[in-house]
Structure formats: structure tokens, C-alpha cells
Write a protein that holds these residues in place. Structure first.
Motif, PDB file in Angstrom:
ATOM      1  N   UNK A 150       0.879  -1.176   0.000  1.00 12.82           N
ATOM      2  CA  UNK A 150       0.000   0.000   0.000  1.00 12.82           C
ATOM      3  C   UNK A 150       0.912   1.220   0.000  1.00 12.82           C
ATOM      4  N   UNK A 151       1.004   1.915  -1.123  1.00 13.71           N
ATOM      5  CA  UNK A 151       1.958   3.017  -1.234  1.00 13.71           C
ATOM      6  C   UNK A 151       1.515   4.209  -0.395  1.00 13.71           C
ATOM      7  N   UNK A 152       2.351   4.573   0.572  1.00 15.36           N
ATOM      8  CA  UNK A 152       2.173   5.784   1.363  1.00 15.36           C
ATOM      9  C   UNK A 152       3.521   6.496   1.380  1.00 15.36           C
ATOM     10  N   UNK A 153       3.693   7.559   0.592  1.00 11.72           N
ATOM     11  CA  UNK A 153       5.008   8.219   0.505  1.00 11.72           C
ATOM     12  C   UNK A 153       5.586   8.609   1.858  1.00 11.72           C
ATOM     13  N   UNK A 154       4.723   9.003   2.800  1.00 12.87           N
ATOM     14  CA  UNK A 154       5.215   9.371   4.132  1.00 12.87           C
ATOM     15  C   UNK A 154       5.934   8.206   4.799  1.00 12.87           C
ATOM     16  N   UNK A 155       5.371   7.008   4.681  1.00 14.85           N
ATOM     17  CA  UNK A 155       5.981   5.852   5.331  1.00 14.85           C
ATOM     18  C   UNK A 155       7.266   5.429   4.629  1.00 14.85           C
ATOM     19  N   UNK A 156       7.306   5.562   3.308  1.00 11.14           N
ATOM     20  CA  UNK A 156       8.555   5.255   2.614  1.00 11.14           C
ATOM     21  C   UNK A 156       9.643   6.252   3.014  1.00 11.14           C
ATOM     22  N   UNK A 157       9.241   7.517   3.224  1.00  6.01           N
ATOM     23  CA  UNK A 157      10.191   8.517   3.722  1.00  6.01           C
ATOM     24  C   UNK A 157      10.650   8.178   5.141  1.00  6.01           C
ATOM     25  N   UNK A 158       9.719   7.645   5.946  1.00  4.19           N
ATOM     26  CA  UNK A 158      10.063   7.258   7.315  1.00  4.19           C
ATOM     27  C   UNK A 158      11.101   6.134   7.319  1.00  4.19           C
ATOM     28  N   UNK A 159      10.935   5.155   6.417  1.00  4.06           N
ATOM     29  CA  UNK A 159      11.921   4.083   6.302  1.00  4.06           C
ATOM     30  C   UNK A 159      13.310   4.665   6.043  1.00  4.06           C
ATOM     31  N   UNK A 160      13.382   5.598   5.108  1.00  6.32           N
ATOM     32  CA  UNK A 160      14.669   6.216   4.791  1.00  6.32           C
ATOM     33  C   UNK A 160      15.184   7.057   5.957  1.00  6.32           C
ATOM     34  N   UNK A 161      14.260   7.715   6.663  1.00  4.36           N
ATOM     35  CA  UNK A 161      14.642   8.510   7.836  1.00  4.36           C
ATOM     36  C   UNK A 161      15.350   7.652   8.878  1.00  4.36           C
ATOM     37  N   UNK A 162      14.867   6.441   9.111  1.00  6.49           N
ATOM     38  CA  UNK A 162      15.487   5.582  10.123  1.00  6.49           C
ATOM     39  C   UNK A 162      16.929   5.236   9.732  1.00  6.49           C
ATOM     40  N   UNK A 163      17.171   5.112   8.455  1.00  6.69           N
ATOM     41  CA  UNK A 163      18.527   4.843   7.967  1.00  6.69           C
ATOM     42  C   UNK A 163      19.423   6.061   8.178  1.00  6.69           C
ATOM     43  N   UNK A 164      18.909   7.243   7.826  1.00  6.57           N
ATOM     44  CA  UNK A 164      19.700   8.465   7.953  1.00  6.57           C
ATOM     45  C   UNK A 164      19.976   8.803   9.415  1.00  6.57           C
ATOM     46  N   UNK A 165      18.949   8.709  10.251  1.00  2.00           N
ATOM     47  CA  UNK A 165      19.129   9.106  11.655  1.00  2.00           C
ATOM     48  C   UNK A 165      20.122   8.204  12.380  1.00  2.00           C
ATOM     49  N   UNK A 166      20.071   6.897  12.062  1.00  3.40           N
ATOM     50  CA  UNK A 166      20.970   5.960  12.745  1.00  3.40           C
ATOM     51  C   UNK A 166      22.323   5.849  12.050  1.00  3.40           C
ATOM     52  N   UNK A 167      22.542   6.730  11.062  1.00  7.28           N
ATOM     53  CA  UNK A 167      23.825   6.764  10.336  1.00  7.28           C
ATOM     54  C   UNK A 167      24.151   5.418   9.699  1.00  7.28           C
TER      55      UNK A 167
END
Length: 486
Positions: free
Chosen positions: A426-443
Motif C-alpha cells: 500500500x503506497x504511502x510516501x510518508x511511510x517510505x520517507x520514514x523508512x529512509x529517515x530511520x537509515x539516515x538518523x541511525x547513520x
């Protein structure tokens, strides 16, 4: 509940306005009740805010021991008789298991999709809808799941009296314009015979199963028909062949052949004439998803076809990529009478149930997240909840089954948005951005994925994700390590 793999139960509210960030300590909209009363150690707990039987079971559970046991089970499956003596050995075997799993995932992304259509006179609109939907479906798949490799094929059938025009076959192709062009040549007609309404359903299915070149690991057959096969076991309507198929085909022989080739069956329902047939098919191969394709409006019918086709593809790949490398594993579930249905249930008839939610606070720092000792019973919180849950699961993974559920009294529905294998259901751009956010925040330390839970207005309440982490010994078997992150 946001279960972080096998390690962290936690509940979070996540807004499309990105109000949640990793260093916030509280985004809950309910009253939090710590379940802590008397902490004996990091692995023991006493509580009065959850049912005593549940607290007793929790008290007995050694989280660290349970976590290690899962890895031992996995490594024993991979390397029978191996004695684990060090973290280095465990890591090696985990990475070997991850490599095998990722190879299976790549195979599962290769999909053969075959439309099997009744091509008699009453099916003109549905033939046109199948033709007109395919380019939109493939564009949607390319946008949401670009790793999919999709081939489409076609089998059209009429009835025995149509002789040489009884069957029309198009071999699987990844040239979608070719498919559309071919479908323009498929016309809806039949040599009418008085007192004969059934069609050569079994002959059409048999041709699609045995005459097309099924190669991909994930195999989907979408069957669209308005009348049943010949034979009194399927209906009491006027039938020239009341004893069944004149060439000896049976539902059992055709569907067992389909199972042996690991082809998954989906059905598009148009009339009630096929209801008995569906029940017979269910008894032979177990449960399978169905779609409502009733309609005379060509635009709405195309929309239904797009939804049915896209859902069939993502539904199967999300299962084959998490359960195993082929459709065979899903048939194993069906044989166990697991009734999978991707459609939302009728909430008005489901009973209200009571339960307990457990979670950890959202962490203050990245260092806390990297510390496995933070996630012990002493930091758990809980609250009671009322809910409704569907009787049929809509998805399944290696370790758990997923059901539609409704959080009462807010009446927010549970959905699955993506998987830990990269499939967006189920495409939700916000959640796909959240997935990427977890990668960026945790370096680059981890990625939170396999997002599922409740969507309501501008907010998501997420539960039970998977976490890919550079440390393969954390977050359970759904952690695919560095390669999973990639």
C-alpha cells in the motif's frame, strides 16, 4: 504495538506532518501506565496493571534466552548438528542464512501473470477491461515496486461447440504493448446452442496451466468467468453435458496439476452462477482470494481490473518473498485451511474483543537504540484496548499471520504498507520517507521496514515491523543485515 523485530515492543503514533522524531519521548494520545511494580532484574517483572495470567507468563519468559533460542533453531535448520561456541560462528551462520533468504527474495520478484477469461458473448466488457488495464498496472508496478520482473500471458476459452475457436493463447511476454495489441484481436462470441449455458472452464484452465511456458518463481493465474463448467456438480442450469467435461477433465485433475506447477489461483466473480464452482475449488485447493468484478460501466470496470490485478501481484510477491522462494509454500498454508483474503471484512458483524498492548517508550538517543540491554521487562508499559479482528488473515510471514483489525472505539483499521523484502503493498510516501529517515538518523546502523498498523487521517499507528541492522545478531530472523539494508 510497534514490535521492533524480536527485540522491542513499542507503540508509536506517527504523523504525516512528521511531528514524530527519534528524540521525542512521548507522542502517545492515551494514558500510559507503567507495568512496573517490583523489578527483580532486567528479565523479571511484577505488575498489577495487566491481567494476572498474562503477567505470570511474562514473568516466566527469559527474553535473552528466547532470543538466542531462535538463532539456534535457525542455524540448526541450516547446518544440522553444528555446535555453536562463539559469536563469530553464530554471525557466520546468520550471514549464510541471510544470503540464502535474499537469493530466494530475488527469485520471488520474477512474476508470471496469466489472465484466463471466458470469451463468450456476455464477456465483451471484461475482455476490454483486461486489455485496457495492463499498461496502467505495469506502470503502477514500475512506480511502486521497480524490482518486479513481470511477464503477462493470456488464455481465452469458449465452449466445445466452438471447435477450432474454442481456445486463444498468448505466450508470456514482457512486451506489454504486444499484449494490448493481441487483446484487441480477441472477440467475445460463442456458437449459441439451445439449453447449454455452462462453458469449457476446465478446458480453458487446463490449457493455461499446461500449454503456457511458466518460468518465474511467482506464478499468478487470474480467472474471470460468469458461468461454471459443465456438470451437475457445478450447477442446475441448462447443460448439454450434465455428466461433466466430455473429454474427461475434472476439477480435481486440473487444479492438482495447477498446484503441482506452483501456480496460485485468483478469481474474479461476476455472477452467482459460479458460487458452487468456487466452493468445490476451495475444497480441492484450499482458500484463495476473490475479487468483485461485477459491473457494466466500462470505466469503473477497468478500475476494478486494475485493483484486482495489482493486488494479486503484490499480494503473492509479498507472501512468496517472506514465506519462501515459490508459490508452493503458500499452497502449504492453504492446505492447512488458512483462509487468506486481501479484502476488508464486514465490521458490522464481528464481535468486540478485549486485549492488552505492551510497548517501550520512544528512545531519547541513538545510543539507547544500540544498547540491547535497554529492551528488558523493566522498561515495558501497557494499556488495555478493545478491538475487532477479521476471521480471515490477509497476509502471512515466516513467523506471524496478519489480520485486518479495528481499534475500538476509534474504528481505525489495521493495514500492511510494505514488507522487509522491499515490496510496497500500500503506497504511502510518508511511510517510505520514514523508512529512509530511520537509515539516515541511525547513520546507516539500521532500517525499520515491514510497516503495518493503523492509518487515520494524518496519523499512523505502526506495529510489528522488521529491522535490518548491520549487527545480524539483533532483531530476529527478519533482520537481513547489511544486504537487507541495501
Amino acid at each position: 504495538m510497534l514490535y521492533l523485530g524480536d527485540e522491542v515492543p513499542q507503540q508509536i503514533a506517527y504523523s504525516k506532518r512528521l511531528k514524530f522524531c527519534a528524540d521525542e519521548t512521548n507522542t502517545f494520545s492515551f494514558e500510559e501506565k507503567p507495568i512496573i511494580a517490583d523489578i527483580k532484574s532486567s528479565n523479571t517483572i511484577s505488575t498489577t496493571s495487566i491481567p494476572s495470567s498474562f503477567a505470570s507468563d511474562l514473568e516466566k519468559l527469559n527474553l535473552t534466552e528466547e532470543r538466542l533460542k531462535r538463532y539456534v533453531d535457525e542455524t540448526e535448520n541450516l547446518s544440522s548438528g553444528t555446535t555453536i561456541t562463539s559469536n563469530t560462528e553464530v554471525t557466520f551462520l546468520r550471514e549464510k542464512a541471510i544470503s540464502k533468504t535474499l537469493n530466494n527474495i530475488k527469485l520471488s520478484m520474477k512474476v508470471d501473470l496469466c489472465f484466463v477469461l471466458d470469451c463468450t458473448g456476455s464477456m465483451r466488457r471484461h475482455i476490454a477491461a483486461a486489455r485496457d488495464c495492463i499498461l496502467q498496472v505495469t506502470n503502477y508496478i514500475k512506480h511502486t515496486n521497480p524490482n518486479f520482473e513481470l511477464r503477462v500471458g493470456f488464455c481465452g476459452y469458449r465452449d466445445h461447440n466452438d471447435k477450432t475457436r474454442r481456445l486463444k493463447l498468448l505466450e508470456f511476454t514482457d512486451q506489454y504493448e504486444q499484449f494490448t495489441k493481441y487483446m484487441k484481436s480477441v472477440s467475445a462470441f460463442s456458437s449459441l446452442i439451445k439449453d447449454d449455458l455452462p462453458e469449457d472452464v476446465l478446458g480453458g484452465l487446463n490449457a493455461a496451466i499446461t500449454q503456457l511456458d511458466w518460468k518465474s518463481s511467482t506464478r499468478v493465474l487470474l480467472h474471470i468467468v460468469d458461468y461454471p463448467p459443465h456438470g451437475r456438480r457445478f450447477s442446475n442450469i441448462r447443460d448439454k453435458y450434465p455428466n461433466g467435461d466430455p473429454y474427461g477433465l475434472t476439477a480435481e485433475s486440473v487444479l492438482k496439476m495447477m498446484q503441482s506447477k506452483n501456480i496460485l489461483y485468483f478469481f474474479g466473480r461476476i455472477t452467482s452462477h459460479t458460487d458452487t464452482m468456487l466452493q468445490i475449488f476451495h475444497n480441492i485447493i484450499g482458500e484463495f482470494p476473490g475479487f468483485d468484478l461485477v459491473g457494466r460501466d466500462p470505466i469503473k470496470l477497468i478500475e476494478k481490473f486494475i485493483k484486482a490485478t495489482s493486488s494479486s501481484i503484490t499480494y503473492v510477491v509479498s507472501l512468496t518473498s517472506t514465506i519462501g522462494s515459490s508459490s508452493k509454500d503458500i499452497y502449504t498454508l492453504q492446505r492447512k485451511k488458512l483462509d487468506m483474503n486481501p479484502n476488508e471484512p464486514n465490521w458490522n458483524i464481528l464481535p468486540l474483543q478485549e486485549g492488552v498492548v505492551m510497548w517501550y517508550h520512544i528512545l531519547n538517543t541513538l545510543e539507547e537504540l544500540k544498547d540491547p540491554n535497554y529492551f528488558n521487562k523493566s522498561n515495558l508499559f501497557s494499556k488495555s484496548l478493545s478491538f475487532e479482528i477479521a476471521s480471515q488473515l490477509f497476509s502471512a510471514g515466516v513467523k506471524k499471520y496478519a489480520y485486518f483489525a479495528l481499534d475500538m472505539p476509534t474504528k481505525k483499521m489495521y493495514k500492511r504498507f510494505n514488507t522487509n523484502t522491499g515490496v510496497i503493498t500500500e503506497l504511502r510516501p510518508t511511510l517510505e520517507a520514514f523508512v529512509h529517515f530511520t537509515y539516515e538518523y541511525t547513520k546507516g546502523y539500521l532500517v525499520v521496514c515491514d510497516l503495518q498498523g493503523i492509518e487515520h487521517n494524518d496519523e499512523f499507528l505502526l506495529t510489528d515491523p522488521a529491522i535490518h541492522c548491520i549487527n545480524p545478531l539483533r532483531f530476529g530472523r527478519t533482520n537481513f543485515g547489511k544486504e537487507g539494508i541495501k
